[in-house]
Write a protein that holds these residues in place. Structure first.
Motif, PDB file in Angstrom:
ATOM      1  N   THR A   1       9.117 -67.820  20.214  1.00 59.14           N
ATOM      2  CA  THR A   1       8.938 -68.401  18.839  1.00 59.14           C
ATOM      3  C   THR A   1      10.395 -67.971  18.135  1.00 59.14           C
ATOM      4  O   THR A   1      10.582 -68.369  16.908  1.00 59.14           O
ATOM      5  CB  THR A   1       7.944 -67.388  17.994  1.00 59.14           C
TER       6      THR A   1
ATOM      7  N   ALA B   1       1.581 -66.908  21.628  1.00 57.65           N
ATOM      8  CA  ALA B   1       1.858 -66.445  20.270  1.00 57.65           C
ATOM      9  C   ALA B   1       0.987 -67.129  19.314  1.00 57.65           C
ATOM     10  O   ALA B   1       0.168 -68.218  19.455  1.00 57.65           O
ATOM     11  CB  ALA B   1       3.254 -66.826  19.894  1.00 57.65           C
TER      12      ALA B   1
ATOM     13  N   LEU C   1       6.234 -63.991  22.258  1.00 57.82           N
ATOM     14  CA  LEU C   1       6.966 -63.783  21.009  1.00 57.82           C
ATOM     15  C   LEU C   1       8.627 -64.368  20.945  1.00 57.82           C
ATOM     16  O   LEU C   1       9.030 -64.643  20.174  1.00 57.82           O
ATOM     17  CB  LEU C   1       6.842 -62.181  20.821  1.00 57.82           C
TER      18      LEU C   1
ATOM     19  N   ALA D   1       1.130 -62.147  19.207  1.00 57.61           N
ATOM     20  CA  ALA D   1       0.771 -62.648  20.409  1.00 57.61           C
ATOM     21  C   ALA D   1      -0.470 -61.851  21.035  1.00 57.61           C
ATOM     22  O   ALA D   1      -0.727 -60.841  20.936  1.00 57.61           O
ATOM     23  CB  ALA D   1       1.813 -62.824  21.209  1.00 57.61           C
TER      24      ALA D   1
END
Length: 255
Positions: free
Chosen positions: A152, A209, A149, A220
């Protein structure tokens, strides 16, 4: 209203937030200690919460979270949309690996307070024990799903995240900003994140993810395995495929 002007909903949340993994059942006296509410106000509030099914009376003159609160929580898109759609793909991943499979989302009121909130979990008799549970949360920098995560997030968000010192969960936890940033670069390059005994000694995690889905927080999927049988070259593609398939199913359902 309470004497200090605090509303009923705010006081109810103060009570409900007292319940934790460590203390899932609490007495009125303990709730009074934690909330600092006047005894008369607290007992009226406990009576109302029990009447509505948000709390339940438990043995030993204690209270636990009620069935109605659980029922309402299951109406969240995290349950009805994300978890229900992800479950078949999580099951295929479990069948392929025989290991713990986790589904988590980014819970981020602010980057400094962000964490990985676990909304789905599959495990079996041969799976290694883990600290995670559905509805539980763990740090982003020490978990596979958390690192996936983090990878991202954009530069500005990460600046806010790194403004708070990273806590060490084990001797292997990465607490250096520079080292974690390098790890996130590797995650983006290969398409999946890994941890090596960074949350629990003896455990390795591999996670990917899902990619953005309208109406849902970043999510995820990951597996947690024992160090002795962690084959990242095999697990990585399996986890990435599960994440891709889950996102594709979510996008198809939203059309």
């Amino acid at each position: 209203m309470a004497d200090d002007g605090e509303g009923m909903l705010a006081r109810a949340m103060r009570v409900l937030q007292c319940f934790t993994d460590d203390e899932p059942a609490l007495s009125a006296a303990r709730l009074g200690e934690l909330t600092k509410l006047p005894s008369s106000s607290l007992h009226r509030l406990l009576s109302a919460l029990t009447e509505f099914g948000l709390l339940t009376r438990a043995p030993g003159h204690r209270y636990t979270i009620g069935v109605r609160l659980w029922e309402l929580g299951e109406l969240s898109p995290l349950s009805l949309q994300l978890r229900e759609t992800a479950l078949p793909h999580m099951l295929r991943l479990y069948e392929a690996t025989g290991e713990n499979v986790h589904l988590a989302v980014l819970d981020a009121p602010t980057p400094a307070t962000a964490s990985a909130l676990y909304v789905g979990r599959l495990t079996g008799t041969g799976s290694i024990p883990t600290l995670s549970r559905m509805g539980g949360r763990h740090p982003l920098h020490t978990t596979g799903v958390g690192k996936a995560l983090l990878a991202t997030r954009d530069a500005l968000w990460l600046e806010g995240f790194f403004a708070t010192p990273l806590e060490r969960e084990t001797t292997h936890s990465i607490t250096s900003e520079a080292e974690l940033r390098l790890d996130l670069e590797r995650t983006r390059a290969r398409g999946y994140a890994t941890t090596h005994e960074e949350m629990t000694l003896g455990n390795v995690s591999v996670a990917a993810a899902l990619g953005p889905v309208d109406g849902l927080p970043p999510a995820a999927i990951g597996v947690v395995v024992h160090l002795a049988r962690a084959d990242e070259r095999r697990l990585g593609p399996l986890v990435v495929q599960a994440a891709r398939d889950t996102r594709a199913a979510l996008l198809a359902d939203s059309r």
